[in-house]
Design an enzyme around this catalytic site. Structure first.
Site, PDB file in Angstrom:
ATOM      1  N   LYS A 225      71.306 121.291  10.667  1.00 28.52           N
ATOM      2  CA  LYS A 225      71.475 120.055  11.402  1.00 28.52           C
ATOM      3  C   LYS A 225      73.013 119.639  11.547  1.00 28.52           C
ATOM      4  O   LYS A 225      73.570 118.916  12.446  1.00 28.52           O
ATOM      5  CB  LYS A 225      70.651 118.933  10.594  1.00 28.52           C
ATOM      6  CG  LYS A 225      71.037 117.462  10.835  1.00 28.52           C
ATOM      7  CD  LYS A 225      69.997 116.553  10.184  1.00 28.52           C
ATOM      8  CE  LYS A 225      70.319 116.290   8.588  1.00 28.52           C
ATOM      9  NZ  LYS A 225      71.489 115.422   8.764  1.00 28.52           N
ATOM     10  N   ASN A 226      73.528 119.617  10.134  1.00 25.49           N
ATOM     11  CA  ASN A 226      74.784 119.186   9.883  1.00 25.49           C
ATOM     12  C   ASN A 226      76.059 119.936  10.610  1.00 25.49           C
ATOM     13  O   ASN A 226      77.264 119.435  10.647  1.00 25.49           O
ATOM     14  CB  ASN A 226      75.141 118.684   8.577  1.00 25.49           C
ATOM     15  CG  ASN A 226      74.350 117.561   8.151  1.00 25.49           C
ATOM     16  OD1 ASN A 226      73.726 116.840   8.723  1.00 25.49           O
ATOM     17  ND2 ASN A 226      74.194 117.479   6.806  1.00 25.49           N
TER      18      ASN A 226
ATOM     19  N   ARG B 166      73.748 107.698  11.338  1.00 21.65           N
ATOM     20  CA  ARG B 166      75.350 107.527  11.044  1.00 21.65           C
ATOM     21  C   ARG B 166      76.155 108.664  11.897  1.00 21.65           C
ATOM     22  O   ARG B 166      77.398 108.231  12.217  1.00 21.65           O
ATOM     23  CB  ARG B 166      75.804 107.358   9.675  1.00 21.65           C
ATOM     24  CG  ARG B 166      74.625 106.542   9.011  1.00 21.65           C
ATOM     25  CD  ARG B 166      75.068 106.521   7.486  1.00 21.65           C
ATOM     26  NE  ARG B 166      76.325 106.205   7.261  1.00 21.65           N
ATOM     27  CZ  ARG B 166      76.759 105.061   6.999  1.00 21.65           C
ATOM     28  NH1 ARG B 166      75.861 103.988   7.352  1.00 21.65           N
ATOM     29  NH2 ARG B 166      77.882 104.799   7.002  1.00 21.65           N
TER      30      ARG B 166
ATOM     31  N   CYS C  71      73.278 101.915   4.643  1.00 20.96           N
ATOM     32  CA  CYS C  71      72.075 103.059   4.432  1.00 20.96           C
ATOM     33  C   CYS C  71      71.438 102.999   3.377  1.00 20.96           C
ATOM     34  O   CYS C  71      72.045 102.687   2.286  1.00 20.96           O
ATOM     35  CB  CYS C  71      73.205 104.098   4.812  1.00 20.96           C
ATOM     36  SG  CYS C  71      72.443 105.985   4.583  1.00 20.96           S
TER      37      CYS C  71
ATOM     38  N   ARG D  93      78.300 103.867   2.523  1.00 17.54           N
ATOM     39  CA  ARG D  93      78.836 104.883   3.512  1.00 17.54           C
ATOM     40  C   ARG D  93      79.979 104.269   4.438  1.00 17.54           C
ATOM     41  O   ARG D  93      79.411 104.186   5.646  1.00 17.54           O
ATOM     42  CB  ARG D  93      77.866 105.522   3.914  1.00 17.54           C
ATOM     43  CG  ARG D  93      76.706 106.085   3.141  1.00 17.54           C
ATOM     44  CD  ARG D  93      75.671 107.112   3.753  1.00 17.54           C
ATOM     45  NE  ARG D  93      76.163 108.175   4.372  1.00 17.54           N
ATOM     46  CZ  ARG D  93      75.300 109.269   4.905  1.00 17.54           C
ATOM     47  NH1 ARG D  93      73.814 108.583   5.168  1.00 17.54           N
ATOM     48  NH2 ARG D  93      75.628 110.070   5.660  1.00 17.54           N
ATOM     49  N   PRO D  94      80.970 103.723   4.161  1.00 18.49           N
ATOM     50  CA  PRO D  94      81.726 102.962   5.061  1.00 18.49           C
ATOM     51  C   PRO D  94      82.410 104.351   5.821  1.00 18.49           C
ATOM     52  O   PRO D  94      82.271 105.455   5.586  1.00 18.49           O
ATOM     53  CB  PRO D  94      82.808 102.388   4.307  1.00 18.49           C
ATOM     54  CG  PRO D  94      82.862 102.903   3.122  1.00 18.49           C
ATOM     55  CD  PRO D  94      81.194 103.495   2.672  1.00 18.49           C
TER      56      PRO D  94
ATOM     57  N   ASP E 198      85.969 103.856   6.598  1.00 14.93           N
ATOM     58  CA  ASP E 198      87.456 103.577   6.407  1.00 14.93           C
ATOM     59  C   ASP E 198      88.359 104.788   6.580  1.00 14.93           C
ATOM     60  O   ASP E 198      89.289 104.867   7.343  1.00 14.93           O
ATOM     61  CB  ASP E 198      87.657 102.736   5.341  1.00 14.93           C
ATOM     62  CG  ASP E 198      87.145 103.471   3.849  1.00 14.93           C
ATOM     63  OD1 ASP E 198      86.035 103.757   3.903  1.00 14.93           O
ATOM     64  OD2 ASP E 198      88.200 104.060   3.021  1.00 14.93           O
ATOM     65  N   GLN E 199      87.952 105.809   6.089  1.00  9.28           N
ATOM     66  CA  GLN E 199      88.639 107.230   6.119  1.00  9.28           C
ATOM     67  C   GLN E 199      88.613 107.654   7.397  1.00  9.28           C
ATOM     68  O   GLN E 199      89.861 108.319   7.897  1.00  9.28           O
ATOM     69  CB  GLN E 199      88.008 108.089   5.054  1.00  9.28           C
ATOM     70  CG  GLN E 199      88.026 107.707   3.669  1.00  9.28           C
ATOM     71  CD  GLN E 199      89.488 107.464   3.130  1.00  9.28           C
ATOM     72  OE1 GLN E 199      90.470 108.046   3.215  1.00  9.28           O
ATOM     73  NE2 GLN E 199      89.415 105.991   2.743  1.00  9.28           N
TER      74      GLN E 199
ATOM     75  N   ASP F 284      72.908 116.900  -1.081  1.00  3.24           N
ATOM     76  CA  ASP F 284      71.682 116.943  -0.238  1.00  3.24           C
ATOM     77  C   ASP F 284      70.459 117.796  -0.707  1.00  3.24           C
ATOM     78  O   ASP F 284      69.464 118.107  -0.238  1.00  3.24           O
ATOM     79  CB  ASP F 284      71.904 117.513   1.276  1.00  3.24           C
ATOM     80  CG  ASP F 284      72.938 116.618   2.027  1.00  3.24           C
ATOM     81  OD1 ASP F 284      72.672 115.377   1.578  1.00  3.24           O
ATOM     82  OD2 ASP F 284      73.438 116.964   2.887  1.00  3.24           O
TER      83      ASP F 284
ATOM     84  N   ARG G  37      63.605 113.852  10.933  1.00  2.00           N
ATOM     85  CA  ARG G  37      65.146 113.717  11.184  1.00  2.00           C
ATOM     86  C   ARG G  37      65.859 115.194  11.015  1.00  2.00           C
ATOM     87  O   ARG G  37      66.764 115.654  11.687  1.00  2.00           O
ATOM     88  CB  ARG G  37      66.013 112.578  10.432  1.00  2.00           C
ATOM     89  CG  ARG G  37      65.572 111.221  10.969  1.00  2.00           C
ATOM     90  CD  ARG G  37      66.218 110.459  10.161  1.00  2.00           C
ATOM     91  NE  ARG G  37      67.841 110.444  10.154  1.00  2.00           N
ATOM     92  CZ  ARG G  37      68.594 110.000   9.857  1.00  2.00           C
ATOM     93  NH1 ARG G  37      68.369 108.907   8.825  1.00  2.00           N
ATOM     94  NH2 ARG G  37      69.972 110.317   9.789  1.00  2.00           N
TER      95      ARG G  37
END
Ligand code: EPU
Length: 419
Positions: A22-23, A91, A115, A120-121, A123-124, A303, A397
């Site tokens: 998935k990822n 996300r 979340c 989980r921003p 900004d990076q 995970d 998901r």
């Protein structure tokens, strides 16, 4: 809404084929936006998140068709926006930001919001793209990005971020000049994305290490690519095999992606060996307590934390599990305790006191990996008890037909509709 119902007391045996990751699939689909034309991705897992990413691209004018073989035609992109309704459900939709800015010089992407597992921003992601020359405004919950041509830059992330590394790497692939990404995520999915970008014509070196260099090119071209196996799905089945005292061959998974998890399985006392085409895992006898600290790859993956907590609960003694990646990823604990586990949480550390004889009951899934942990606990529940895992939309998901795969291995598990 569906629920998963599991009768306890089964030992898993046989072979299971691990689906595509998935990822890895999600960034690859987003990366098609860097090209103009028909991309073909093979070994794509049939998952809700993949459908969401397909819908994000469809909303932009891409033609996306197929399931396991997914065709993504980016010839007619006409809208450079990822709307709130899709981003809030996944996300990873934010992965379109880098490609859109790099290829089209503009993007409007909804901020994902909070979340279940942490703040989980992003900004990076923004910091990296800003260094390359993108300008951002936040307008009514959306990030609006603009730039002329992106320029290569030196970017050092403040923390290791998987999708942040991916977004910046995709943007750098089409920037003018050389970029250096430091403190980059080393996950196999980052390496897989770099492999595909290089197939598209990018010049990326060092993916899989913490320093990635990217020499920008003027254009990228559509590709055909088969996606690597899902190491987290594999790890989940490994835990299920070891915990039930079963013996399972995991076909298609790559041991080199699973180092930390395999080490913990061995420490717990499970049998693990490389087998032709995959990995064989079996459980035998008493399990030993574990000490686990989640870390970016190649450390132990967050995970797999929830699934290993179930394994740890079986061991005779106290295990210590520390979650360092997300601040709120212990929501499975109260549910596991309702199934008779004895787990306490102090800040980011969980103390797991075993041995546990799980007992089936009704439980709620709170996120994707927590759902998998509850299912494993359901398999272990004492003979004659039944576990009903509700809110399985989380599970759908990221796990492809898990109940069918487990049933094939001998589990007594089925999906039911709930009103
Ligand atoms: N972070 C920031 N600012 C940023 C980016 C990240 O503060 O700009 C923080 C996060 O809040 C978190 C940490 O950095 O505390 C690491 O987050 P990361 O960005 O690495 O996570 P992600 O890229 O959003 C991916 C996976 C997750 C997985 C994490 C960690 C995808 C699509 N998602 O998320 O997968 O847990 O890396 O390995 O690749 C899952 O599949 O169940 C899942 C949640």
């Amino acid at each position: 809404m569906d629920a998963i119902v599991i009768k306890g007391g089964a030992r898993l045996g046989g072979a299971v084929t691990i689906s595509g990751a998935k990822n890895a699939a999600l960034p690859l689909i987003a990366s098609a936006l860097l090209t103009v034309g028909k991309n073909t991705f093979k070994n794509v897992p049939d998952l809700r998140d993949v459908q969401t990413m397909a819908n994000v691209l469809r909303g932009m004018g891409a033609e996306v068709s197929g399931k396991r073989v997914l065709r993504v035609d980016t010839s007619r992109i006409n809208t450079l926006e990822a709307p709130y309704d899709l981003v809030r459900t996944m996300r990873a939709s934010v992965l379109v930001l880098g490609p859109l800015v790099a290829r089209y010089g503009r993007a409007r992407v909804s901020l994902p919001g909070g979340c279940a597992i942490g703040a989980r921003p992003i900004d990076q992601h923004l910091k990296g793209l800003e260094k390359m020359g993108a300008a951002f405004e936040i307008d009514r919950g959306y990030v609006e990005a603009r730039c002329e041509k992106l320029r290569g830059a030196e970017i050092t992330f403040d923390m290791v971020t998987v999708t942040g590394t991916m977004n910046v790497m995709m943007a750098a692939a089409l920037a003018k000049g050389r970029s250096l990404i430091e403190n980059a995520a080393r996950e196999p999915e980052v390496e897989e994305l770099a492999r595909v970008l290089n197939k598209m014509g990018a010049q990326i070196h060092g993916a899989g290490t913490s320093v990635i260099s990217v020499e920008g090119v003027d254009e990228l071209y559509p590709v055909e690519h088969a996606i690597i196996a899902d190491r987290i799905e594999a790890g989940t089945f490994m835990v299920a095999a070891a915990a039930t005292g079963g013996d399972v061959l995991l076909e298609g998974c790559l041991p080199e992606h699973l180092g930390a998890a395999l080490e913990k399985l061995r420490e717990a006392g499970a049998g693990v060996e490389a087998a032709p085409g995959g990995i064989r895992v079996w459980g035998h006898g008493t399990l030993s307590p574990l000490e686990i600290v989640t870390q970016p790859h190649p450390g132990f993956p967050t995970d797999m934390q929830a699934q290993f907590m179930v394994l740890a609960a079986l061991a005779d003694g106290q295990s210590v599990i520390k979650e360092t990646i997300f601040e709120n990823r212990f929501m499975h604990v109260p549910e596991l305790n309702r199934m008779n586990a004895n787990i306490s949480v102090d800040g980011r550390t969980a103390l797991v006191r075993g041995p546990t004889e799980f007992s089936g009951t009704i439980v709620m899934a709170s996120d994707l990996r927590a759902s998998a942990a509850l299912i494993i606990a359901g398999l272990l529940a004492k003979e004659g008890t039944t576990t009903r895992v509700r809110r399985v939309y989380h599970l759908d998901r990221g796990y492809e037909r898990i109940e069918r795969k487990l049933r094939k291995l001998g589990a007594r598990i089925r999906r039911v509709k709930e009103s």
